[in-house]
Design a protein around this motif. Structure first.
Motif, mmCIF file in Angstrom:
data_model
loop_
_atom_site.group_PDB
_atom_site.id
_atom_site.type_symbol
_atom_site.label_atom_id
_atom_site.label_comp_id
_atom_site.label_asym_id
_atom_site.label_seq_id
_atom_site.Cartn_x
_atom_site.Cartn_y
_atom_site.Cartn_z
ATOM 1 N N LYS A 176 0.662 -1.733 -0.581
ATOM 2 C CA LYS A 176 -0.168 -0.228 0.072
ATOM 3 C C LYS A 176 0.860 1.089 -0.081
ATOM 4 C CE LYS A 176 -3.361 2.251 3.363
ATOM 5 N NZ LYS A 176 -3.841 2.140 4.514
ATOM 6 N N VAL A 177 0.794 1.919 -1.114
ATOM 7 C CA VAL A 177 1.394 3.361 -1.431
ATOM 8 C C VAL A 177 0.710 5.105 -0.956
ATOM 9 C CG1 VAL A 177 2.818 4.596 -2.905
ATOM 10 C CG2 VAL A 177 2.455 2.043 -2.900
ATOM 11 N N GLU A 178 0.998 5.774 0.127
ATOM 12 C CA GLU A 178 0.147 6.084 0.646
ATOM 13 C C GLU A 178 1.249 7.928 0.394
ATOM 14 O OE1 GLU A 178 -1.582 6.370 4.681
ATOM 15 O OE2 GLU A 178 -0.732 4.493 4.713
ATOM 16 N N GLN A 179 -0.154 8.638 -0.219
ATOM 17 C CA GLN A 179 0.419 9.867 -0.710
ATOM 18 C C GLN A 179 0.316 10.974 0.879
ATOM 19 O OE1 GLN A 179 2.250 8.594 -3.371
ATOM 20 N NE2 GLN A 179 2.069 11.316 -3.374
ATOM 21 N N LEU A 180 2.147 11.516 0.883
ATOM 22 C CA LEU A 180 2.053 11.862 2.509
ATOM 23 C C LEU A 180 2.111 13.381 1.958
ATOM 24 C CD1 LEU A 180 4.404 9.996 4.687
ATOM 25 C CD2 LEU A 180 2.204 10.108 4.862
ATOM 26 N N ASN A 181 0.806 14.082 2.473
ATOM 27 C CA ASN A 181 1.738 16.131 2.026
ATOM 28 C C ASN A 181 1.018 15.870 0.874
ATOM 29 O OD1 ASN A 181 2.527 16.503 5.023
ATOM 30 N ND2 ASN A 181 4.677 16.482 3.921
ATOM 31 N N ALA A 182 0.337 15.128 0.052
ATOM 32 C CA ALA A 182 0.094 15.512 -1.344
ATOM 33 C C ALA A 182 -0.324 16.684 -1.759
ATOM 34 C CB ALA A 182 -0.263 14.258 -1.916
ATOM 35 N N PRO A 183 0.444 17.057 -2.468
ATOM 36 C CA PRO A 183 -1.020 18.384 -2.688
ATOM 37 C C PRO A 183 -1.796 18.523 -3.949
ATOM 38 C CG PRO A 183 1.383 18.181 -4.522
ATOM 39 C CD PRO A 183 0.881 17.118 -3.679
ATOM 40 N N ALA A 184 -3.013 19.485 -2.894
ATOM 41 C CA ALA A 184 -4.338 19.299 -3.725
ATOM 42 C C ALA A 184 -4.086 19.879 -5.028
ATOM 43 C CB ALA A 184 -5.371 20.338 -2.364
ATOM 44 N N PRO A 185 -5.522 19.944 -5.672
ATOM 45 C CA PRO A 185 -6.141 19.900 -6.941
ATOM 46 C C PRO A 185 -6.220 21.248 -7.053
ATOM 47 C CG PRO A 185 -7.562 18.421 -6.321
ATOM 48 C CD PRO A 185 -6.873 18.837 -5.406
ATOM 49 N N GLU A 186 -5.962 22.341 -7.578
ATOM 50 C CA GLU A 186 -5.721 23.858 -8.123
ATOM 51 C C GLU A 186 -6.890 24.530 -7.778
ATOM 52 O OE1 GLU A 186 -2.922 26.084 -7.552
ATOM 53 O OE2 GLU A 186 -1.742 24.173 -7.216
ATOM 54 N N SER A 187 -7.818 24.035 -8.748
ATOM 55 C CA SER A 187 -9.340 24.430 -8.972
ATOM 56 C C SER A 187 -9.647 24.627 -7.455
ATOM 57 C CB SER A 187 -10.126 23.381 -9.986
ATOM 58 O OG SER A 187 -10.512 22.191 -8.474
ATOM 59 N N ASP A 188 -10.373 25.682 -7.134
ATOM 60 C CA ASP A 188 -11.246 26.107 -6.370
ATOM 61 C C ASP A 188 -12.227 25.871 -5.709
ATOM 62 O OD1 ASP A 188 -9.370 28.321 -5.687
ATOM 63 O OD2 ASP A 188 -10.306 30.051 -6.754
ATOM 64 N N SER A 189 -12.883 24.884 -7.191
ATOM 65 C CA SER A 189 -13.934 24.153 -7.152
ATOM 66 C C SER A 189 -14.131 22.921 -6.274
ATOM 67 C CB SER A 189 -15.120 23.834 -7.741
ATOM 68 O OG SER A 189 -14.184 23.428 -9.187
ATOM 69 N N SER A 190 -12.236 22.106 -5.959
ATOM 70 C CA SER A 190 -12.269 20.890 -5.054
ATOM 71 C C SER A 190 -12.609 21.323 -4.220
ATOM 72 C CB SER A 190 -10.596 21.032 -5.470
ATOM 73 O OG SER A 190 -10.438 19.808 -4.860
ATOM 74 N N ALA A 191 -13.413 19.721 -3.719
ATOM 75 C CA ALA A 191 -13.613 19.712 -2.287
ATOM 76 C C ALA A 191 -12.251 19.986 -1.242
ATOM 77 C CB ALA A 191 -13.992 17.922 -1.812
ATOM 78 N N PHE A 192 -11.409 19.843 -2.293
ATOM 79 C CA PHE A 192 -10.055 20.103 -1.322
ATOM 80 C C PHE A 192 -9.011 21.803 -0.751
ATOM 81 C CE2 PHE A 192 -9.673 16.060 -2.483
ATOM 82 C CZ PHE A 192 -9.819 14.891 -0.731
ATOM 83 N N ALA A 193 -10.321 22.687 -1.583
ATOM 84 C CA ALA A 193 -9.601 23.851 -1.396
ATOM 85 C C ALA A 193 -9.692 24.330 -0.439
ATOM 86 C CB ALA A 193 -10.420 24.882 -1.999
ATOM 87 N N VAL A 194 -10.259 23.874 0.819
ATOM 88 C CA VAL A 194 -9.236 24.439 2.721
ATOM 89 C C VAL A 194 -9.083 23.765 2.413
ATOM 90 C CG1 VAL A 194 -10.514 24.716 4.178
ATOM 91 C CG2 VAL A 194 -11.477 25.547 2.662
ATOM 92 N N PRO A 195 -7.652 24.138 3.262
ATOM 93 C CA PRO A 195 -6.230 22.755 4.147
ATOM 94 C C PRO A 195 -6.536 21.944 5.144
ATOM 95 C CG PRO A 195 -6.048 24.970 3.950
ATOM 96 C CD PRO A 195 -7.278 25.618 3.311
ATOM 97 N N PRO A 196 -6.515 21.397 5.241
ATOM 98 C CA PRO A 196 -7.740 20.469 6.197
ATOM 99 C C PRO A 196 -6.593 20.710 7.656
ATOM 100 C CG PRO A 196 -5.648 19.179 5.455
ATOM 101 C CD PRO A 196 -5.878 20.381 4.170
ATOM 102 N N ARG A 197 -6.942 20.735 8.966
ATOM 103 C CA ARG A 197 -7.196 21.289 10.323
ATOM 104 C C ARG A 197 -5.397 20.789 10.390
ATOM 105 N NH1 ARG A 197 -7.592 26.329 12.767
ATOM 106 N NH2 ARG A 197 -6.728 26.440 14.893
#
Length: 167
Positions: free
Chosen positions: A96-117
């Protein structure tokens, strides 16, 4: 002429005028079978001690070689510093390969536009050229020691490599 030229004490290397120690007396009172068993035990203890010493030296060599190897292992060093971008784990033959500190997608409509706490709470923030710890920067912002614009700009800069924006 007799072959008894030397006494038993002279042949054994013992001075006849010195008294026997308790160990020598006990050894002298043993039967030949007991003596041979005593000698075998002593030889076994000596061989075991030599084996244990050799094993300890080998363990020390392996530990030293492992340290040298790990010191030169870039992946291990990145893992220790926390800058590793992937974590690989193997469980029941499944890799199993997990991405650590993976960049979020650039689009503002992404669910990841707000950084996780959790990410915001672990990233140092630079304000006015001074790097502050995440907790210290947030507390200073909440107390009004840092303006909202300075805190937001510093956090924005710290989150940029991860693909997030604070504002």
């Amino acid at each position: 002429m007799s072959n008894d030229r030397y006494s038993d004490d002279q042949m054994s290397g013992r001075d006849s005028d010195k008294p026997m120690s308790a160990t020598e007396q006990a050894f002298a009172n043993m039967t030949p079978e007991q003596r041979s068993e005593f000698v075998e035990r002593a030889q076994h203890a000596s061989a075991k001690a030599a084996h244990d010493e050799k094993a300890a030296k080998l363990r020390a060599q392996v530990a030293a070689a492992t340290e040298v190897s790990l010191a030169g292992n870039a992946w291990y060093q990145q893992q220790q510093r926390g800058t590793l971008s992937q974590r690989v784990s193997i469980s029941n033959g499944v890799t199993k390969v997990e991405q650590l500190n993976a960049p979020a997608p650039e689009s503002d409509s992404s669910a990841f536009a707000v950084p996780p706490r959790a990410l915001v709470d672990t990233i140092p923030v630079t304000v006015g050229g001074i790097q502050l710890g995440p907790k210290q920067a947030r507390e200073m912002y909440e107390r009004g020691e840092i303006s909202a614009n300075d805190y937001g700009a510093g956090l924005d800069e710290a989150l940029r490599p991860y693909g997030y924006r604070f504002r």
